[in-house]
Design a protein around this motif. Sequence first.
Motif, short mmCIF file in Angstrom:
data_model
loop_
_atom_site.label_atom_id
_atom_site.label_comp_id
_atom_site.label_asym_id
_atom_site.label_seq_id
_atom_site.Cartn_x
_atom_site.Cartn_y
_atom_site.Cartn_z
N LYS A 184 0.51 4.13 -2.67
CA LYS A 184 0.29 5.52 -2.25
C LYS A 184 1.19 6.46 -3.02
O LYS A 184 0.77 7.56 -3.42
CB LYS A 184 0.53 5.66 -0.75
N THR B 69 -3.11 4.40 5.60
CA THR B 69 -2.56 4.41 4.24
C THR B 69 -3.67 4.19 3.21
O THR B 69 -3.70 4.85 2.16
CB THR B 69 -1.49 3.32 4.08
N LEU B 70 -4.59 3.27 3.50
CA LEU B 70 -5.70 3.01 2.57
C LEU B 70 -6.55 4.25 2.33
O LEU B 70 -6.87 4.59 1.18
CB LEU B 70 -6.58 1.89 3.14
N CYS C 80 -8.60 -4.67 6.91
CA CYS C 80 -7.28 -4.25 7.40
C CYS C 80 -7.37 -3.67 8.80
O CYS C 80 -8.41 -3.15 9.22
CB CYS C 80 -6.67 -3.22 6.45
N LEU D 31 0.82 -1.21 0.00
CA LEU D 31 0.00 0.00 0.00
C LEU D 31 0.86 1.27 0.00
O LEU D 31 0.47 2.27 -0.61
CB LEU D 31 -0.94 0.00 1.21
N CYS E 30 -10.57 -3.68 1.05
CA CYS E 30 -9.48 -3.77 2.02
C CYS E 30 -9.81 -3.03 3.30
O CYS E 30 -9.37 -3.42 4.39
CB CYS E 30 -8.19 -3.22 1.42
N THR E 31 -10.58 -1.95 3.20
CA THR E 31 -10.90 -1.18 4.41
C THR E 31 -11.75 -1.98 5.39
O THR E 31 -11.83 -1.64 6.57
CB THR E 31 -11.65 0.12 4.04
N LEU F 242 -9.68 -1.55 -3.09
CA LEU F 242 -9.23 -0.78 -1.93
C LEU F 242 -10.36 -0.63 -0.91
O LEU F 242 -10.12 -0.70 0.30
CB LEU F 242 -8.73 0.59 -2.37
#
Length: 893
Positions: free
Chosen positions: A423, A458-459, A451, A419, A447-448, A444
């Motif tokens: 970024k 970072t996401l 994670c 990630l 992923c939230t 993404l």
Amino acid sequence: MYSNTDRPQQSMPSYGRDTFRGERTSACTMLIKYHCNIIVRKAKTISKLELISFLDKCQREIKLSSSESHLTSFNYILVTLVLIRPSTLVEVTRHNFFSLLRRPLMSTIDQWFQNCKLDGKQGLFFRNVTKFLKFLFKNTETFDFNPSWLFASSLISMIATHTADLVKSKKYFSDKNKRELKSFTRLFGIYVDYQERINKEKSFPKDILFQFVGPIVRCLCSNHYIDSFEMEETSSRIEQMITSLLTAMVSQYVTLLNKTIPFIFQWNQSMFDAINHLLKLANHESVNVKVFIDHLPFVNHILTLIDTSMLYNNMVELLSTEETTLINTAISFLLKVTSEPTILAHIKQQKTTSILLRLTSTQHESLRFNTYMLLAHTATEEDIKAMPKPGILVTAVYRSLKTLIREKPDDRKQMRQTLETLKNLVQHDQLKKSWIKRNGVPILVACTKKCTEGVLTTLFEILWALSFLPDAANVLRADTEFIDKIQMISQSSSTEELKRLCQGLVWKLLQEPEYLEKIAKQRQQDKEDDNATEVVIGDDGMEHVVSTKKSAQDAADRIFQYDMMISYCHADKDIIYKIHEYLLAQGFKIWIDLNNMFGPAMNAMAEAVENSEFVIMCMSDSYKQSTYCQAEAEYAFNCKRRLLPLIVQTDYKPDGWLGFMIGSRIYVDFGRFDFATACEKLLNEISLQRKRPLPSATDKLGPHVKPSDKRSESSATSGTLSDEYTKRIISSNFKAKPLKHWTESDLFDFLFDQRLNELMPLCEKMDGQAIIQLYKMCLSQKNETYNSLNIELNSGQQIKLPVSVYTRFLSIMERITEPPAPPICFSIIEEELPYKLSNQSPDMSYDILVTSPESASRVIEIVNSMMPGTKATNHQFEQHNNPMHQSFNMVQQ
């Protein structure tokens, strides 16, 4: 006489007492202890002769005693000597007593390296003697005072041999040997300090310590060397040690690389190991990368390494060759130092993109990802556009992320690394679009949900960066579950950075569109008001439709709460704070977020932009990469504020979204000019922009103000006042009266005469005293008073108070309320009947009597100008009823 109470307990270091307590003490040791007690009592006042006498006694007692008691005696003496004034102690360092220390020191060092341990008495002696020697070196700057025994060939040879032994086993670095290793390092540091001193002396032999070179190289090539810096319990000391080491040695490393890099094709295994360990030290997690700012040639050498064909051609999938190992360490180092903006800008100038692209073909996974990350940091927008297949970067990260989600969802380290790479990639507009085309946004978002919080920051930063493109924003808005999630986090998260990131996403996806819609409606209203029409009766008695337009002057008549807002990245805070202080000193009202490194709350930012005439954009690599800064800059751009771009990083060139935004605007380069010159250019640009109309007449818009309730200045001023205000006939002689004696009629005549008609409805039932009070209110709170007057006028007359009228009122009042110059009164006496003052002597007569507190030169100037043909001369001064009487003889020219 020889009891323990003889020794002053408070003066002896505590680490000596426990070792001596309970030990069987010889008569020699007892006598030496007695002498030490005497010296301790007078340590600060002892003379050189007294100290020499003490050392003579100690030397004699030790020679007469058995060797078993020597270490105990030396320990008493050494802890006593460090209490003496350094200036006195340095004068006796060549005393023969000190040569007695060489043999027990050599024996102690041998004992440690043979058995890997020392008993309490030996360990204490090792610490005491090295501390004593360091104390001596610390308190003198010369190189020729040192005791000769310290440089005896037998001692130097033994230390060199044992230095080489350090690389043979880890046991010397174990916890139980921590004190002994520290003492040995302290002794070696004394030799290093001495070598640095003799290097400055042209006539002194430089090779006295040459025997240490070989063992040091072997030590640096050892795996135990870097491992020794990983002791967790001493992290703070290790950090300080590494920083000190690099600060002192990095210039020497540059010299070493200058001589070895050109012959890289001839390197053997030992040279590869030595350079690799040197880079590992430079890349240690405790290193402050600012150390390398003043040593950019070191960075250049590392760039040369990764561009050496022999190295990258011999890389393999595993770290099984010296070439792969060295390249991997070099890339890790470069990735670390890019966190410093100055070094990052330097690497970008070296055009490293093609070199790094070549390395992305490696099969070594960690090396490949580090290379992608370095590319993302160092590639410019031009580099990305020039790549034959820039999408390969996005493709690699896309595949890696999907694999992680499917196979290793709990691998936090790999997830964070992937990630972080993404970024940095999405800082580039072209790669951002590539990710969106690959349908990467939903991945993404997924992923939230899985994670941990450490990865979520970072996401969300990636998603915020993507949301600046409409396609990504639409995908995110359509996901109601995601919207609910970021709204909840933005309100309730205990992690400040995570909370601010979600506030940024809420702003970009939900709030900013509403703000911009209001602005668009306001602009449309302004446009309609610009082309407003009204029906008037012409001279022919017929009705005519007449169009009215807002003047350029009216468009520029704005009162802002702040002169300017400073938009900047926290990484550039040092120069920004200097600029801020300078502008404050110039009298500007400034909005700046000084304390929050994550940026202000988005609503506060929007308010600041709307209430500021200028927005200063402090451009740098860090600014361009910051989503907070991009949000501020874009909103200011959409609000049509006056933009003032500043370059605050040396050699920075704006590109991408930032380059597009500033376009052809003039910017001030603080990296090119000295600070004072750059500030002068900034003030000049502010002045020039204020002479031009605002890009838009947009009024302040906020969540609490409806656009439909706002009125533009053109529509506000297009209303009409009644005839009593616009067709007045001046009937009073107000100019002849003092302002404070004006009546209401005088005040209205004044306002009509000065074309301040819009103020008349506000001045009903006011007189001269009242207008003075109103002016004082304006001076103390210009903006607040203007707003109050404007509201009152709008509610009573349905018109707006033009700023031009308000500012002209202030200007006129300032002029007419200035205290008048003291009057000069003339009493002219007929020449044929000269008048004699009653309080003067009979023979003193005057043609003209002048009464004034003005200076004599000023009075003469006025008299001569008012009475042509005369000349004032021979002035004298007399006091009469306080005013100054100045006497002049007036004679015909």
